[in-house]
Design an enzyme around this catalytic site. Structure first.
Site, PDB file in Angstrom:
ATOM      1  N   MET A  39     -11.517  30.295 -35.289  1.00  0.00           N
ATOM      2  CA  MET A  39     -11.722  30.197 -36.737  1.00  0.00           C
ATOM      3  C   MET A  39     -12.027  31.590 -37.301  1.00  0.00           C
ATOM      4  O   MET A  39     -12.634  31.724 -38.357  1.00  0.00           O
ATOM      5  CB  MET A  39     -12.861  29.223 -37.044  1.00  0.00           C
ATOM      6  CG  MET A  39     -12.527  27.804 -36.555  1.00  0.00           C
ATOM      7  SD  MET A  39     -13.396  26.498 -37.421  1.00  0.00           S
ATOM      8  CE  MET A  39     -15.054  26.845 -36.935  1.00  0.00           C
ATOM      9  N   HIS A  43     -15.652  37.810 -32.393  1.00  0.00           N
ATOM     10  CA  HIS A  43     -16.664  38.612 -31.706  1.00  0.00           C
ATOM     11  C   HIS A  43     -16.257  38.741 -30.234  1.00  0.00           C
ATOM     12  O   HIS A  43     -15.185  38.236 -29.835  1.00  0.00           O
ATOM     13  CB  HIS A  43     -18.049  37.988 -31.870  1.00  0.00           C
ATOM     14  CG  HIS A  43     -18.122  36.526 -31.508  1.00  0.00           C
ATOM     15  ND1 HIS A  43     -17.866  36.062 -30.241  1.00  0.00           N
ATOM     16  CD2 HIS A  43     -18.392  35.424 -32.266  1.00  0.00           C
ATOM     17  CE1 HIS A  43     -18.006  34.763 -30.215  1.00  0.00           C
ATOM     18  NE2 HIS A  43     -18.313  34.326 -31.419  1.00  0.00           N
ATOM     19  N   HIS A  46     -14.825  35.704 -28.393  1.00  0.00           N
ATOM     20  CA  HIS A  46     -13.395  35.439 -28.612  1.00  0.00           C
ATOM     21  C   HIS A  46     -12.535  36.441 -27.829  1.00  0.00           C
ATOM     22  O   HIS A  46     -11.531  36.084 -27.225  1.00  0.00           O
ATOM     23  CB  HIS A  46     -13.040  35.590 -30.094  1.00  0.00           C
ATOM     24  CG  HIS A  46     -13.730  34.635 -31.004  1.00  0.00           C
ATOM     25  ND1 HIS A  46     -14.687  35.031 -31.903  1.00  0.00           N
ATOM     26  CD2 HIS A  46     -13.602  33.293 -31.157  1.00  0.00           C
ATOM     27  CE1 HIS A  46     -15.112  33.986 -32.592  1.00  0.00           C
ATOM     28  NE2 HIS A  46     -14.485  32.908 -32.153  1.00  0.00           N
ATOM     29  N   GLN A  70     -13.566  19.907 -39.736  1.00  0.00           N
ATOM     30  CA  GLN A  70     -14.565  19.815 -38.673  1.00  0.00           C
ATOM     31  C   GLN A  70     -15.962  20.231 -39.157  1.00  0.00           C
ATOM     32  O   GLN A  70     -16.880  20.319 -38.369  1.00  0.00           O
ATOM     33  CB  GLN A  70     -14.142  20.629 -37.454  1.00  0.00           C
ATOM     34  CG  GLN A  70     -14.129  22.133 -37.631  1.00  0.00           C
ATOM     35  CD  GLN A  70     -13.583  22.835 -36.409  1.00  0.00           C
ATOM     36  OE1 GLN A  70     -12.382  22.859 -36.180  1.00  0.00           O
ATOM     37  NE2 GLN A  70     -14.452  23.396 -35.588  1.00  0.00           N
ATOM     38  N   GLY A 156     -14.086  28.429 -25.150  1.00  0.00           N
ATOM     39  CA  GLY A 156     -15.332  28.960 -24.600  1.00  0.00           C
ATOM     40  C   GLY A 156     -16.247  27.853 -24.098  1.00  0.00           C
ATOM     41  O   GLY A 156     -16.235  26.731 -24.625  1.00  0.00           O
ATOM     42  N   SER A 194     -22.131  34.056 -31.233  1.00  0.00           N
ATOM     43  CA  SER A 194     -21.647  33.017 -32.142  1.00  0.00           C
ATOM     44  C   SER A 194     -21.389  33.678 -33.485  1.00  0.00           C
ATOM     45  O   SER A 194     -22.111  34.613 -33.874  1.00  0.00           O
ATOM     46  CB  SER A 194     -22.711  31.928 -32.301  1.00  0.00           C
ATOM     47  OG  SER A 194     -22.473  31.197 -33.489  1.00  0.00           O
TER      48      SER A 194
HETATM   49  O1  PAF Z   1     -14.165  26.567 -31.425  1.00  0.00           O
HETATM   50  C1  PAF Z   1     -13.620  26.787 -32.534  1.00  0.00           C
HETATM   51  O2  PAF Z   1     -13.633  27.895 -33.068  1.00  0.00           O
HETATM   52  C2  PAF Z   1     -12.929  25.648 -33.253  1.00  0.00           C
HETATM   53  O3  PAF Z   1     -13.592  24.446 -33.059  1.00  0.00           O
HETATM   54  C3  PAF Z   1     -11.430  25.504 -32.881  1.00  0.00           C
HETATM   55  C4  PAF Z   1     -11.257  25.141 -31.423  1.00  0.00           C
HETATM   56  C5  PAF Z   1     -10.713  26.795 -33.189  1.00  0.00           C
HETATM   57  C6  PAF Z   1     -10.793  24.394 -33.708  1.00  0.00           C
HETATM   58  O4  PAF Z   1     -10.858  24.658 -35.078  1.00  0.00           O
END
Ligand code: PAF
Length: 288
Positions: A39, A43, A46, A70, A156, A194
């Site tokens: 998303m 950081h 990722h 979500q 992750g 995070s």
């Molecule tokens: O972990 C995340 O950043 C999100 O939940 C994901 C897997 C990209 C789905 O939007």
């Protein structure tokens, strides 16, 4: 359609173009595809996923899409950090092939109605307070998989329940994608990385490393004293309260296979926590 120049990131904004590129890569047998869904607000956590993906030496596609479905809390969605410019720079530096960064209407065109629900596994841990969160995750992840048709994807281990649920979805729906995971990346003081950490107040940022300290202490105590889950959880709760972590959403010990709760943890089980520091909800976990 040109695929890519060496070391150049191609930024794709539409589903149609992304699908066409993926189909071309797959149909001509040019290469395999590794997708890293994110998303944004990238950081080092990722980047560690992307580095692991790059080791496969196949086409890498990073997706950046802040998925509204979500977020059970609108305020959290509105405050979710976004920094596409700096994300693009990071992706270029690391040598990613494609960035798929669609606008909302590309993923959810008008009259969009479909949901993917992994029924049982979402009724635990984060799913209890974040109603509908995992439906949003599985729906968008499946959509990303369908658009890009990757051979591999990676998530992750900090979002352990998310990882467990996505693996379940892939198995249940016979999706031909290998799901990998990567260990939690931490700050020097132990705080799990995070995108939400930057929103912590100075005082709460100082308190935050206690989360992981507590997990480590609980594991050490368990090894020394062979405690039951109930006692490990009780002691950890006490430790957090003494150390100014007062808003504890859950502390649980699970067997990750099917999210069951062992009376006594065994090797491979996980200790997980969700706490709030101010308005910021943080999660972390440690494997026994
Ligand atoms: O972990 C995340 O950043 C999100 O939940 C994901 C897997 C990209 C789905 O939007």
């Amino acid at each position: 359609m040109k695929l890519k120049k060496e070391n150049s990131l191609r930024i794709i904004k539409t589903t149609k173009e992304m699908q066409a590129i993926s189909l071309r890569i797959k149909n001509k047998g040019i290469n395999k595809i590794f997708v890293i869904p994110t998303m944004g607000a990238l950081h080092d956590g990722h980047l560690s996923l992307i580095k692991k993906a790059k080791k496969k030496n196949i086409v890498t596609v990073v997706t950046i899409f802040v998925n509204p479905k979500q977020f059970n809390d609108k305020k959290d969605l509105n405050k979710y950090p976004a920094n596409l410019k700096s994300d693009i720079k990071k992706l270029r530096n690391i040598g990613v092939d494609f960035l798929f960064a669609p606008k909302n209407h590309e993923i959810y065109p008008s009259n969009f109605q479909t949901k993917v629900i992994v029924e049982e596994l979402q009724n635990h841990l984060c799913g209890i307070s974040r109603k509908g969160h995992f439906d949003g995750v599985t729906s968008v992840v499946l959509k990303i998989f369908n658009i890009i048709q990757p051979d591999y994807s990676i998530f992750g281990e900090k979002d352990l329940q998310q990882l467990i649920i996505i693996k379940r979805m892939v198995k249940d729906l016979n999706i031909p994608i290998k799901i990998l995971s990567h260990k939690i990346i931490r700050e020097k003081d132990g705080l799990a990385l995070s995108s939400r950490n930057i929103r912590l107040t100075k005082k709460n940022r100082e308190i935050a490393p206690i989360i992981f300290k507590g997990l480590k202490k609980a594991k050490e105590d368990y090894k020394k004293n062979n405690l039951s889950s109930i006692n490990i959880i009780k002691n950890l709760r006490k430790y957090y309260l003494i150390n100014n972590i007062n808003d504890i959403e859950y502390i649980e010990i699970i067997n990750p296979e099917n999210i069951t709760y062992p009376i006594k943890p065994k090797s491979g089980d996980y200790l997980l926590v969700a706490v709030k520091l101010g308005s910021i909800r943080l999660i972390d976990n440690l494997k026994f």
